[in-house]
Design a protein around this motif. Structure first.
Motif, mmCIF file in Angstrom:
data_model
loop_
_atom_site.group_PDB
_atom_site.id
_atom_site.type_symbol
_atom_site.label_atom_id
_atom_site.label_comp_id
_atom_site.label_asym_id
_atom_site.label_seq_id
_atom_site.Cartn_x
_atom_site.Cartn_y
_atom_site.Cartn_z
ATOM 1 N N MET A 1 -1.397 97.997 -144.337
ATOM 2 C CA MET A 1 -0.981 96.792 -145.019
ATOM 3 C C MET A 1 0.444 96.410 -144.625
ATOM 4 O O MET A 1 0.772 95.235 -144.572
ATOM 5 C CB MET A 1 -1.104 97.018 -146.523
ATOM 6 N N GLY A 2 1.287 97.390 -144.332
ATOM 7 C CA GLY A 2 2.665 97.130 -143.954
ATOM 8 C C GLY A 2 2.788 96.323 -142.678
ATOM 9 O O GLY A 2 3.687 95.493 -142.541
ATOM 10 N N ASN A 3 1.886 96.572 -141.707
ATOM 11 C CA ASN A 3 1.930 95.823 -140.449
ATOM 12 C C ASN A 3 1.672 94.343 -140.697
ATOM 13 O O ASN A 3 2.286 93.487 -140.070
ATOM 14 C CB ASN A 3 0.904 96.364 -139.459
ATOM 15 N N PHE A 4 0.742 94.035 -141.589
ATOM 16 C CA PHE A 4 0.429 92.635 -141.872
ATOM 17 C C PHE A 4 1.599 91.947 -142.579
ATOM 18 O O PHE A 4 1.916 90.807 -142.279
ATOM 19 C CB PHE A 4 -0.846 92.529 -142.706
ATOM 20 N N GLN A 5 2.251 92.648 -143.476
ATOM 21 C CA GLN A 5 3.421 92.089 -144.158
ATOM 22 C C GLN A 5 4.555 91.846 -143.161
ATOM 23 O O GLN A 5 5.185 90.807 -143.175
ATOM 24 C CB GLN A 5 3.904 93.007 -145.272
ATOM 25 N N ALA A 6 4.815 92.831 -142.315
ATOM 26 C CA ALA A 6 5.899 92.723 -141.339
ATOM 27 C C ALA A 6 5.611 91.662 -140.289
ATOM 28 O O ALA A 6 6.530 91.041 -139.755
ATOM 29 C CB ALA A 6 6.147 94.073 -140.672
ATOM 30 N N LYS A 8 4.571 88.789 -140.626
ATOM 31 C CA LYS A 8 4.975 87.457 -141.088
ATOM 32 C C LYS A 8 6.356 87.066 -140.567
ATOM 33 O O LYS A 8 6.693 85.896 -140.535
ATOM 34 C CB LYS A 8 4.960 87.405 -142.614
ATOM 35 N N ASN A 9 7.140 88.064 -140.142
ATOM 36 C CA ASN A 9 8.476 87.790 -139.620
ATOM 37 C C ASN A 9 8.468 87.366 -138.152
ATOM 38 O O ASN A 9 9.503 86.988 -137.617
ATOM 39 C CB ASN A 9 9.372 89.022 -139.774
ATOM 40 N N GLU A 10 7.328 87.460 -137.496
ATOM 41 C CA GLU A 10 7.235 87.084 -136.083
ATOM 42 C C GLU A 10 7.294 85.571 -135.922
ATOM 43 O O GLU A 10 6.993 84.816 -136.850
ATOM 44 C CB GLU A 10 5.950 87.633 -135.471
ATOM 45 N N GLU A 11 7.645 85.123 -134.722
ATOM 46 C CA GLU A 11 7.900 83.711 -134.475
ATOM 47 C C GLU A 11 6.656 82.846 -134.317
ATOM 48 O O GLU A 11 6.675 81.671 -134.637
ATOM 49 C CB GLU A 11 8.773 83.556 -133.227
ATOM 50 N N ASN A 12 5.558 83.411 -133.772
ATOM 51 C CA ASN A 12 4.367 82.582 -133.559
ATOM 52 C C ASN A 12 3.104 83.385 -133.857
ATOM 53 O O ASN A 12 3.158 84.584 -134.103
ATOM 54 C CB ASN A 12 4.343 82.004 -132.136
ATOM 55 N N VAL A 13 1.979 82.707 -133.824
ATOM 56 C CA VAL A 13 0.711 83.322 -134.205
ATOM 57 C C VAL A 13 0.340 84.482 -133.278
ATOM 58 O O VAL A 13 -0.144 85.512 -133.738
ATOM 59 C CB VAL A 13 -0.418 82.262 -134.225
ATOM 60 N N VAL A 14 0.578 84.335 -131.991
ATOM 61 C CA VAL A 14 0.219 85.383 -131.031
ATOM 62 C C VAL A 14 0.988 86.670 -131.333
ATOM 63 O O VAL A 14 0.394 87.746 -131.411
ATOM 64 C CB VAL A 14 0.476 84.921 -129.573
ATOM 65 N N THR A 15 2.295 86.556 -131.522
ATOM 66 C CA THR A 15 3.080 87.756 -131.806
ATOM 67 C C THR A 15 2.800 88.289 -133.203
ATOM 68 O O THR A 15 2.891 89.497 -133.435
ATOM 69 C CB THR A 15 4.591 87.499 -131.612
ATOM 70 N N GLN A 16 2.413 87.416 -134.133
ATOM 71 C CA GLN A 16 2.033 87.872 -135.471
ATOM 72 C C GLN A 16 0.773 88.730 -135.407
ATOM 73 O O GLN A 16 0.706 89.799 -136.023
ATOM 74 C CB GLN A 16 1.803 86.685 -136.408
ATOM 75 N N VAL A 17 -0.222 88.270 -134.664
ATOM 76 C CA VAL A 17 -1.472 89.028 -134.530
ATOM 77 C C VAL A 17 -1.202 90.350 -133.816
ATOM 78 O O VAL A 17 -1.687 91.408 -134.243
ATOM 79 C CB VAL A 17 -2.544 88.198 -133.782
ATOM 80 N N HIS A 19 1.553 92.094 -133.705
ATOM 81 C CA HIS A 19 2.281 92.970 -134.619
ATOM 82 C C HIS A 19 1.353 93.514 -135.702
ATOM 83 O O HIS A 19 1.400 94.704 -136.038
ATOM 84 C CB HIS A 19 3.439 92.226 -135.257
ATOM 85 N N ALA A 20 0.496 92.677 -136.247
ATOM 86 C CA ALA A 20 -0.419 93.108 -137.299
ATOM 87 C C ALA A 20 -1.386 94.184 -136.802
ATOM 88 O O ALA A 20 -1.664 95.156 -137.505
ATOM 89 C CB ALA A 20 -1.197 91.914 -137.845
ATOM 90 N N VAL A 21 -1.864 94.036 -135.576
ATOM 91 C CA VAL A 21 -2.843 94.979 -135.028
ATOM 92 C C VAL A 21 -2.195 96.266 -134.535
ATOM 93 O O VAL A 21 -2.699 97.363 -134.795
ATOM 94 C CB VAL A 21 -3.648 94.309 -133.883
ATOM 95 N N THR A 22 -1.060 96.153 -133.843
ATOM 96 C CA THR A 22 -0.452 97.333 -133.222
ATOM 97 C C THR A 22 0.685 97.943 -134.027
ATOM 98 O O THR A 22 1.036 99.099 -133.814
ATOM 99 C CB THR A 22 0.105 96.998 -131.829
#
Length: 75
Positions: A1-6, A8-17, A19-22
């Motif tokens: 769950m922490g990865n998904f919360q963190a 949100k701080n990324e700049e765009n959708v690609v980097t958000q996904v 970050h959430a996955v890895t």
């Protein structure tokens, strides 16, 4: 769950996904390399094997280097 919360701080959708996955942020990759920051899943999983002075690969390379050094040979 922490990865998904963190993520949100990324700049765009690609980097958000990514970050959430890895668990690795693009900022961490830029600062620390492909394994990301200190607490990334990739670093905590892989670093004991591949990274650092105590990593298995580094120890293996050191063992091979010592074995090939003629100064260490005993007859």
């Amino acid at each position: 769950m922490g990865n998904f919360q963190a993520s949100k701080n990324e700049e765009n959708v690609v980097t958000q996904v990514f970050h959430a996955v890895t668990g690795i942020s693009m900022q961490s990759i830029a600062e620390r390399g492909i394994l990301g920051g200190d607490n990334s899943v990739a670093r905590t999983t892989l670093e004991p094997v591949v990274g650092g002075r105590d990593g298995a690969i580094q120890r293996g390379i050191g063992d091979v280097a010592r074995a090939l050094n003629p100064g260490n040979w005993r007859f």
